[in-house]
Design a protein around this motif. Structure first.
Motif, short mmCIF file in Angstrom:
data_model
loop_
_atom_site.label_atom_id
_atom_site.label_comp_id
_atom_site.label_asym_id
_atom_site.label_seq_id
_atom_site.Cartn_x
_atom_site.Cartn_y
_atom_site.Cartn_z
N TYR A 131 -29.98 74.77 49.68
CA TYR A 131 -28.58 75.09 49.46
C TYR A 131 -28.25 75.24 47.98
CZ TYR A 131 -28.62 72.78 54.03
OH TYR A 131 -28.91 72.40 55.31
N MET A 132 -27.15 75.94 47.74
CA MET A 132 -26.46 75.91 46.44
C MET A 132 -25.25 75.00 46.61
SD MET A 132 -24.45 78.96 44.43
CE MET A 132 -23.02 78.56 43.42
N TYR A 133 -24.91 74.25 45.55
CA TYR A 133 -23.76 73.36 45.60
C TYR A 133 -22.68 73.85 44.64
CZ TYR A 133 -26.63 70.26 48.37
OH TYR A 133 -27.41 69.74 49.37
N LEU A 134 -21.46 73.97 45.17
CA LEU A 134 -20.31 74.44 44.42
C LEU A 134 -19.37 73.27 44.21
CD1 LEU A 134 -19.13 77.21 43.42
CD2 LEU A 134 -17.85 77.28 45.57
N THR A 135 -18.93 73.06 42.94
CA THR A 135 -18.03 71.95 42.62
C THR A 135 -16.60 72.46 42.55
OG1 THR A 135 -19.75 70.79 41.37
CG2 THR A 135 -17.47 70.15 40.95
N VAL A 136 -15.73 71.83 43.34
CA VAL A 136 -14.31 72.19 43.37
C VAL A 136 -13.53 71.04 42.73
CG1 VAL A 136 -12.36 72.86 44.80
CG2 VAL A 136 -14.69 73.45 45.50
N PRO A 153 -25.01 71.52 40.38
CA PRO A 153 -23.90 72.19 41.07
C PRO A 153 -23.20 73.18 40.13
CG PRO A 153 -23.85 69.83 41.49
CD PRO A 153 -24.89 70.05 40.42
N VAL A 154 -22.68 74.24 40.68
CA VAL A 154 -21.99 75.28 39.93
C VAL A 154 -20.48 75.08 40.09
CG1 VAL A 154 -21.61 77.77 39.68
CG2 VAL A 154 -23.89 76.89 40.27
N ALA A 155 -19.75 75.06 38.98
CA ALA A 155 -18.31 74.85 39.02
C ALA A 155 -17.60 76.09 39.54
CB ALA A 155 -17.79 74.49 37.64
#
Length: 349
Positions: A136-141, A201-203
């Motif tokens: 997976y890729m992880y996206l930071t919210v 993680p990518v913001a």
């Protein structure tokens, strides 16, 4: 051996008048020497595994894709978008190959709309054979006004254990468009990205922050919804309108208009002097562009003096304790902190 090297060798052979049969055999030998370099990736079980995983996702087959993931890989993030409805076929697999000494790492490049992204998959042995350990890729919210997300047309609000703490979202590899049904987001490249496993993680702000900050249509919607909220608040006849961003309540529970403190007041009426103006900046945080002001009128008994005076407050619209959230569809909801302290200022009436 590269094709260019093979051609140079053939040019060296031909002038020496060797037999055509020998030349053909020599060319076949050169091709055989070059063949393992080209075919290595095609015969690698690790490469084939990653290709199968990406093809399953591009075809929208989540059930099949999950068979290539290492068992026991807990998703330490919100998994609302790990489903077929959130996937898109609008991307291509450009290359999958080994680019390091270890077969455990498989490099892959995917592309869409002239953009491409490269990443590496970690392949490990499991009880069922080779499986992908970083699928997976992880996206930071962040905790700002953008918490409900639209990815490829699928709306969800990531679960948060605490309000002011960032939350992570897990995504399958592929192409994602953000906020397609939100005003000012036509689904173009400014609001799209390619997801692949990353070391960190990518913001979300790094992907779509500039699109929000430069979105005039969205800013208009935000401020129109804000005006409607303020208008609903000024219809109140209370010194402290419930859930609103201004208040004339005194420390003693009476009314403080910034000039006098009143033990009792009646015929209270609010009016807008100037609407605030806000926007969402490229960090996906709320930025105040213009301060809002409201006025309060009425009649009251001045505390400790026993005289009657007109209530004539000039009160600031405060956003320090106001929560702003974008709802699915692009509308905005506003909530002020309960028990907001007095926002009226002495000397400003």
């Amino acid at each position: 051996m590269s094709g260019e090297q093979a051609e140079r060798m053939l040019r060296w052979v031909r002038p020496r008048r060797w037999s055509i049969t020998f030349e053909a055999a020599f060319a076949a030998l050169l091709a055989l020497l070059a063949w393992p370099v080209v075919a290595l990736d095609g015969e690698s079980d690790e490469v084939e595994l990653v290709i199968d995983y990406l093809e399953a996702l591009r075809d929208g087959d989540v059930e099949k894709a999950q068979t290539y993931i290492k068992p026991g890989q807990a998703v330490d993030a919100d998994d609302s978008w790990l489903n077929e409805e959130s996937l898109s076929s609008r991307w291509e697999i450009e290359s999958v190959r080994h680019r390091s000494a270890s077969n455990r790492y498989v490099h892959a490049v995917i592309a869409s709309g002239g953009e491409s992204v490269e990443s590496s998959f970690l392949v490990e042995e499991s009880g069922d054979g080779l499986r992908i350990a970083n699928p997976y890729m992880y996206l930071t919210v962040g905790p700002g006004p953008i918490q409900a997300l639209n990815l490829n047309g699928s709306w969800h609000t990531p679960h948060r254990d605490e309000e002011d703490v960032p939350v992570q979202v897990a995504l399958f590899p592929g192409s994602y468009r953000l906020f397609e049904d939100v005003p000012g987001f036509p689904g173009g490249s400014a609001a799209s990205f390619l997801a692949m496993p990353q070391d960190r993680p990518v913001a979300l702000a790094s992907i779509v922050g500039e699109a929000f900050a430069g979105n005039g249509e969205l800013e208009t919607r935000l401020n129109n919804d804000l005006i409607a909220w303020i208008d609903s608040c000024v219809r109140s006849t209370e010194a402290q309108p419930e859930g609103c961003p201004f208040s004339a309540v005194s420390e003693y529970g009476g009314v403080d208009d910034g000039v006098h403190e009143f033990k009792e007041a009646e015929d209270l009426a609010w009016a807008v002097d100037a609407y605030p103006r806000v926007r969402i900046d490229d960090g996906l945080e709320l930025e105040t562009l213009a301060t809002g002001w409201v006025s309060l009128s009425g009649e009251g008994d001045v505390m400790f003096e026993g005289t009657e005076e007109r209530v004539r407050g000039r009160c600031r619209v405060g956003f320090g304790t106001t929560t702003v959230l974008m709802l699915p569809g692009g509308q905005f909801a506003f909530t002020a902190e309960e028990g907001l302290s007095n926002t009226c200022r002495r000397g400003l009436s």
